[in-house]
Motif scaffolding. Structure first.
Motif, PDB file in Angstrom:
ATOM      1  N   GLN A   1       0.859  -0.791   0.005  1.00  0.00           N
ATOM      2  CA  GLN A   1      -0.376  -0.268   0.172  1.00  0.00           C
ATOM      3  C   GLN A   1       1.195   1.343  -0.417  1.00  0.00           C
ATOM      4  OE1 GLN A   1      -2.608   0.095   3.390  1.00  0.00           O
ATOM      5  NE2 GLN A   1      -3.548  -1.518   1.962  1.00  0.00           N
ATOM      6  N   LYS A   2       0.482   2.563  -0.428  1.00  0.00           N
ATOM      7  CA  LYS A   2       1.154   3.778  -1.207  1.00  0.00           C
ATOM      8  C   LYS A   2       0.150   4.934   0.037  1.00  0.00           C
ATOM      9  CE  LYS A   2       2.926   6.345  -5.104  1.00  0.00           C
ATOM     10  NZ  LYS A   2       2.561   6.490  -5.828  1.00  0.00           N
TER      11      LYS A   2
ATOM     12  N   TYR B   1      -5.220   5.131  -4.727  1.00  0.00           N
ATOM     13  CA  TYR B   1      -3.804   4.969  -5.431  1.00  0.00           C
ATOM     14  C   TYR B   1      -4.486   3.105  -4.275  1.00  0.00           C
ATOM     15  CZ  TYR B   1      -1.101   8.317  -5.997  1.00  0.00           C
ATOM     16  OH  TYR B   1      -0.917  10.198  -6.485  1.00  0.00           O
ATOM     17  N   ASN B   2      -5.002   2.449  -3.441  1.00  0.00           N
ATOM     18  CA  ASN B   2      -5.120   1.493  -3.363  1.00  0.00           C
ATOM     19  C   ASN B   2      -6.757   1.299  -3.433  1.00  0.00           C
ATOM     20  OD1 ASN B   2      -2.030   1.057  -1.714  1.00  0.00           O
ATOM     21  ND2 ASN B   2      -3.244   3.178  -0.117  1.00  0.00           N
ATOM     22  N   TRP B   3      -6.558   0.801  -4.295  1.00  0.00           N
ATOM     23  CA  TRP B   3      -8.423   0.726  -5.247  1.00  0.00           C
ATOM     24  C   TRP B   3      -9.162  -0.468  -4.323  1.00  0.00           C
ATOM     25  CZ3 TRP B   3     -12.675   3.074  -5.869  1.00  0.00           C
ATOM     26  CH2 TRP B   3     -13.305   2.815  -6.960  1.00  0.00           C
TER      27      TRP B   3
ATOM     28  N   MET C   1      -6.895  10.376  -2.551  1.00  0.00           N
ATOM     29  CA  MET C   1      -5.603  10.701  -3.429  1.00  0.00           C
ATOM     30  C   MET C   1      -4.701   8.041  -2.305  1.00  0.00           C
ATOM     31  SD  MET C   1      -5.730  11.654  -6.082  1.00  0.00           S
ATOM     32  CE  MET C   1      -4.259  11.157  -6.696  1.00  0.00           C
TER      33      MET C   1
END
Length: 119
Positions: free
Chosen positions: A73-74, A85-87, A81
């Motif tokens: 994960q970012k 990013y972690n959809w 956001m």
């Protein structure tokens, strides 16, 4: 000028009613989404209650969270956001809320640029 036969009257009436309906929907959408923050409050409430990634972020804006992010994960500074990013790791409620706003934004961008009715 020629007299209007029934088919022309029906077409004219249909066109006018469609335009009035479009205008009413645009104005209602602008009033509801611009002047009342209830839509945004409710979606923020859902995100804060249902999303574990937001619970792991600290409440101090601009400061990166303490510790390492979960593997794969970012974690950026902007929490929205971070959710985008972690959809794949987000909950179903988060995907629905984010999907609604991203779809609304994209449709508005495409339709408004093409002179189609959109608010």
């Amino acid at each position: 000028m020629w007299p209007l036969d029934p088919s022309r009257k029906e077409v004219l009436g249909f066109a006018v009613s469609c335009r009035v309906l479009t205008l009413v929907l645009q104005v209602l959408t602008r009033f509801l989404c611009s002047s009342t923050p209830i839509v945004y409050w409710f979606s923020a409430h859902l995100l804060l209650d249902q999303e574990p990634l937001l619970k792991s972020l600290e409440a101090v804006p601009g400061k990166p969270p303490a510790g390492d992010p979960p593997p794969g994960q970012k974690v950026p500074r902007n929490s929205i956001m971070g959710l985008l990013y972690n959809w794949k790791t987000c909950s179903l409620v988060t995907r629905c809320v984010l999907g609604y706003f991203v779809t609304y934004w994209l449709l508005g961008l495409l339709l408004h640029c093409n002179w189609l009715p959109w608010t």
